[in-house]
Enzyme design. Structure first.
Site, PDB file in Angstrom:
ATOM      1  N   ALA A  68       0.857  -1.183   0.000  1.00 18.32           N
ATOM      2  CA  ALA A  68       0.000   0.000   0.000  1.00 18.32           C
ATOM      3  C   ALA A  68       0.898   1.239   0.000  1.00 18.32           C
ATOM      4  CB  ALA A  68      -0.871  -0.002   1.244  1.00 18.32           C
ATOM      5  N   GLY A 116       0.372  -5.160   1.041  1.00 15.10           N
ATOM      6  CA  GLY A 116      -0.807  -5.190   0.173  1.00 15.10           C
ATOM      7  C   GLY A 116      -0.510  -5.845  -1.171  1.00 15.10           C
ATOM      8  N   GLU A 119      -0.815  -9.485  -0.442  1.00 12.51           N
ATOM      9  CA  GLU A 119      -2.227  -9.795  -0.135  1.00 12.51           C
ATOM     10  C   GLU A 119      -3.050  -9.920  -1.425  1.00 12.51           C
ATOM     11  OE1 GLU A 119      -2.363  -6.536   2.823  1.00 12.51           O
ATOM     12  OE2 GLU A 119      -3.407  -7.988   4.087  1.00 12.51           O
ATOM     13  N   GLU A 140       3.752  -5.591   7.729  1.00 20.53           N
ATOM     14  CA  GLU A 140       2.919  -4.570   8.378  1.00 20.53           C
ATOM     15  C   GLU A 140       3.230  -4.385   9.860  1.00 20.53           C
ATOM     16  OE1 GLU A 140       1.875  -6.752   6.227  1.00 20.53           O
ATOM     17  OE2 GLU A 140       0.496  -5.847   4.787  1.00 20.53           O
TER      18      GLU A 140
END
Ligand SMILES: NC(=O)c1ccc[n+]([C@@H]2O[C@H](COP(=O)([O-])OP(=O)(O)OC[C@H]3O[C@@H](n4cnc5c(N)ncnc54)[C@H](O)[C@@H]3O)[C@@H](O)[C@H]2O)c1
Length: 727
Positions: A68, A116, A119, A140
């Site tokens: 992200a 992300g 993911e 994270e």
């Protein structure tokens, strides 16, 4: 089919659609708001299309997806849990839609797939990675948060609970081979074969040879676990991970809790649980601090790279003068990272010591399988020990690391200047002597600057690059480039007594000396400051640094800043020094030291040291833990504000990172300025005022007073600088 600014969808032969990530104007792909919205549009097209039979996902950049966009986190995180879950929901919906497409999906992971990015891969049916993908993971928790786009839901269902706990709570980056062994990816191939292999897998799935639907069911169902075993596994890992992370870092345990709570739930319920845990973590000051540190690191990296670009040439060969603790460490680090280095000393004994240190460190790396025996040989071959100046006319930079004596340094510097090329940069690793003063001994002061490493060189990331009055930009640029090549974090500062880090560390230690004088037990102070987050308390730190070294630096600081650093009492360090208690180096300082089973010095309380200090204690102060913290931290924070005000350091971000990298300032507090921001400049000044009768160390400079009066924080202005830098 779709052409966006981050994503493209192309129709290939045989009913295959290819989704290509290529974020325009950026060197890496990341999930920013734009990419999330384009993915949403592409998924709608795919859902509506009637002739697509399979989806291949690729990246047009060297990396796959770094994660992200962390630069967007600050605003979202401070908006509160409601906003945070809303932010997560958009891309969670995307990942679920990807997982629910009416045809198989295969992702070709060609490079970095983190957070992300991974993911997203987990939402695809099959994952093929290239051997070049050396960073795959869910980091994270290192930012004080947990995966928020399905990582805690899909990873345990794909790779099993043990892998999920290890990957998520540790936040480690893994190679493609490690990911294959952990069953996170399905195949690993050479980079040139990646596309072909991914397409092959897709066609097999389209042809019904792989049961992709069964895989989806597994990801959407509760975890298949034996209840008692799984509860034990969760409880044990929470205790273990919690112990390792410590109470100041709650995210790793929160991630395990989310997985535990969601273990018997379906995908959608599990995602809801993950979002709640994420929102809770993202709202903590720890997450704000760790994300702040990440943002600061980006700024530092950009500044270092832009200095490197300004250098007239790349550093091919280096030299170090002095093969002692620091010279030996500098030679080792330079050779390890690939820059050949001459290591000169005046004594063979010095050289032997430097080489044996390098040998020891390299042998440990071989033992830990970080390098092979032949690589160890290559590294050692890059260190050329010498007692003479032969070949110094071939080096691009010389780092001087001889004894800390101004006379010796000036004569060594003047001598080496006659042995090198006119453009060679000479940098001193002095910890206390003025760079401008040392430069006076040189015919070409423009080619001279400070290059201050921290001990032990191979462990400590910070290098202060110090600009003297006559230092040229090119000298700074070459020195920064060399520090980058050594894998260090250079920060450019202006010359002053103590430079940046020691200039603010010694006021902190002066606060400590006042407390001891007033009758506070130094063992209690150590415990309190360690609980506050410091890796070691001040007395222990002084023992590690060396009481003689500290006394010397205190003298330099007192000469430089007599108003606040000159003492009118015998301090604890003076008393220990006079009694020959030099700290760890002679096994006795504030504490006594004995070697433990691993051969490391272990500290034990010393009745003798306590007795020795008694005559110099002039009070019996009763004081709260909170006031001890204030009396220690205010002098440090105040001095740092002075450094920013005087332009010794350019930005609050660099000042904070210098302390994190150079002194181990607790990262979960984000830095000294972020700490002031967290309590507010006005509160900080009010606390300082309570102690201003003690010493000028507690008197606030104009810039802090103004911040307090105008209710301003350091980080709004520091982030403005960040934004400016990025343009
Ligand atoms: N030790 C630390 O924690 C630390 C941290 C940062 C900076 N420094 C600075 O680094 C420098 C070196 O410190 P150290 O701890 O490595 O000292 P050290 O005593 O371990 O090593 C100094 C070395 O320099 C050699 N030497 C002396 N004169 C020389 C000359 N004319 N030419 C070549 N070699 C010569 C000595 O033989 C010795 O091997 C000092 O300026 C010190 O302030 C030290």
């Amino acid at each position: 089919m779709f052409q966006g600014k981050a994503l493209t969808l192309i129709k290939q032969a045989d009913g295959i659609a290819e989704l290509v990530f290529d974020l325009q104007g950026e060197s890496v792909n990341k999930f920013n708001l734009l990419a999330v919205s384009e993915l949403d549009q592409i998924l709608s097209l795919l859902e509506q299309s009637e002739d697509i039979k399979g989806l291949l996902v690729t990246s047009a950049k060297e990396v796959f997806i770094v994660g992200a966009d962390i630069m967007e986190f600050g605003a979202v995180f401070s908006a509160g849990p409601g906003q945070i879950t809303g932010h997560l929901a958009n891309n969670n919906r995307n990942n679920c839609r990807l997982e629910d497409l009416p045809f198989p999906t295969v992702v070709a992971i060609n490079g970095i797939a983190l957070g992300g990015g991974l993911e997203f891969c987990l939402a695809c049916d099959y994952r093929v990675a290239s051997t070049a993908a050396s960073k795959i993971g869910l980091p994270e928790t290192k930012l004080g948060i947990i995966p928020g786009w399905g990582g805690t839901v899909r990873l345990p269902r794909i790779a099993g609970l043990d892998t999920a706990v290890e990957w998520i709570s540790g936040g480690k980056e893994n190679t493609a081979e490690q990911a294959l062994a952990a069953r996170v990816v399905d195949a690993v191939v050479e980079p040139v074969k990646l596309r072909e292999a991914a397409l092959f897998m897709l066609t097999q799935a389209i042809a019904g040879k792989f049961d992709y639907k069964a895989r989806r069911e597994q990801k959407k169902a509760p975890l298949k676990l034996n209840f008692i075993e799984s509860m034990m596994a969760f409880e044990t890992s929470k205790a273990f991970v919690g112990g390792q992370a410590g109470r100041n870092y709650p995210a790793p345990v929160s991630a395990i809790k989310a997985m535990q709570k969601a273990a018997d739930k379906s995908r959608d319920e599990a995602l809801q649980i993950e979002a709640e845990h994420f929102a809770k973590m993202a709202s903590t000051p720890v997450a704000q601090s760790l994300v702040g540190i990440f943002v600061n690191e980006q700024l530092l990296g950009k500044k270092a790279k832009s200095w490197e670009k300004k250098a007239d040439k790349k550093i091919e060969r280096a030299a170090v003068l002095g093969a002692g603790i620091m010279g030996g460490g500098i030679a080792y680090q330079s050779a390890l990272k690939g820059t050949a280095i001459k290591m000169k000393d005046i004594a063979q004994a010095g050289i032997d010591l430097g080489l044996s240190e390098a040998n020891k460190l390299l042998s440990k790396r071989v033992e830990r399988k970080k390098i092979s025996a032949s690589e160890m040989g290559d590294v050692l071959n890059r260190i050329e020990p010498t007692l003479v100046y032969d070949g110094f006319n071939n080096v691009d930079i010389v780092v001087e690391a001889v004894v800390e004596n101004p006379k010796v340094k000036r004569s060594v510097l003047a001598e080496v200047e006659t042995k090198v090329n006119p453009d060679t940069v000479i940098a001193s690793n002095t910890s206390t002597i003025s760079i401008t003063y040392l430069a006076e001994a040189l015919a070409r002061p423009e080619n001279f600057c400070g290059m201050h490493f921290f001990n032990p060189v191979h462990m400590m990331p910070l290098v202060e690059v110090i600009r003297g009055k006559k230092t040229s930009d090119n000298a700074i640029a070459r020195t920064v480039a060399y520090a980058n090549a050594m894998g260090k974090k250079p920060i450019v500062v202006n010359d002053c007594p103590g430079f940046l880090v020691n200039r603010v560390l010694f006021p902190y230690l002066a606060g400590f000396a006042l407390l001891v004088r007033d009758g506070v037990d130094y063992q209690r102070i150590d415990k309190i400051m360690e609980t506050w987050g410091w890796p070691m308390g001040p007395a222990y730190l002084l023992d590690v640094v060396g009481i003689d070294t500290a006394v010397h630096a205190e003298k330099v600081m007192a000469e430089g800043f007599p108003d606040r650093m000159k003492r009118d009492f015998t301090s604890c360090t003076d008393a220990l020094y006079a009694a020959g208690r030099l700290g760890q180096k002679n096994s006795k300082g504030f504490y006594n030291y004995e070697l433990d089973k691993k051969g490391k010095p272990a500290k034990i309380p010393s009745a003798e040291a306590l007795e020795l200090l008694k005559p110099h204690v002039t009070g019996a102060l009763e004081i709260s833990d909170e006031d001890i913290i204030s009396r220690m931290m205010v002098p440090m924070a105040t001095e740092l504000a002075r450094c920013l005000e005087e332009g010794i350091v350019e930005t609050a971000a660099e000042a904070d990172m210098a302390l994190v990298y150079g002194t181990g300032f607790p990262p979960f507090r984000g830095g000294v300025f972020r700490w002031i921001d967290s309590i507010g400049a006005k509160t900080f000044c009010d606390i300082a005022a309570k102690f201003s009768h003690l010493s000028a160390l507690y008197e606030q400079p104009a810039s802090l007073k103004a911040k307090a009066a105008n209710n301003e924080s350091f980080y709004s202005s520091a982030q403005a600088v960040t934004a400016k830098e990025q343009k």
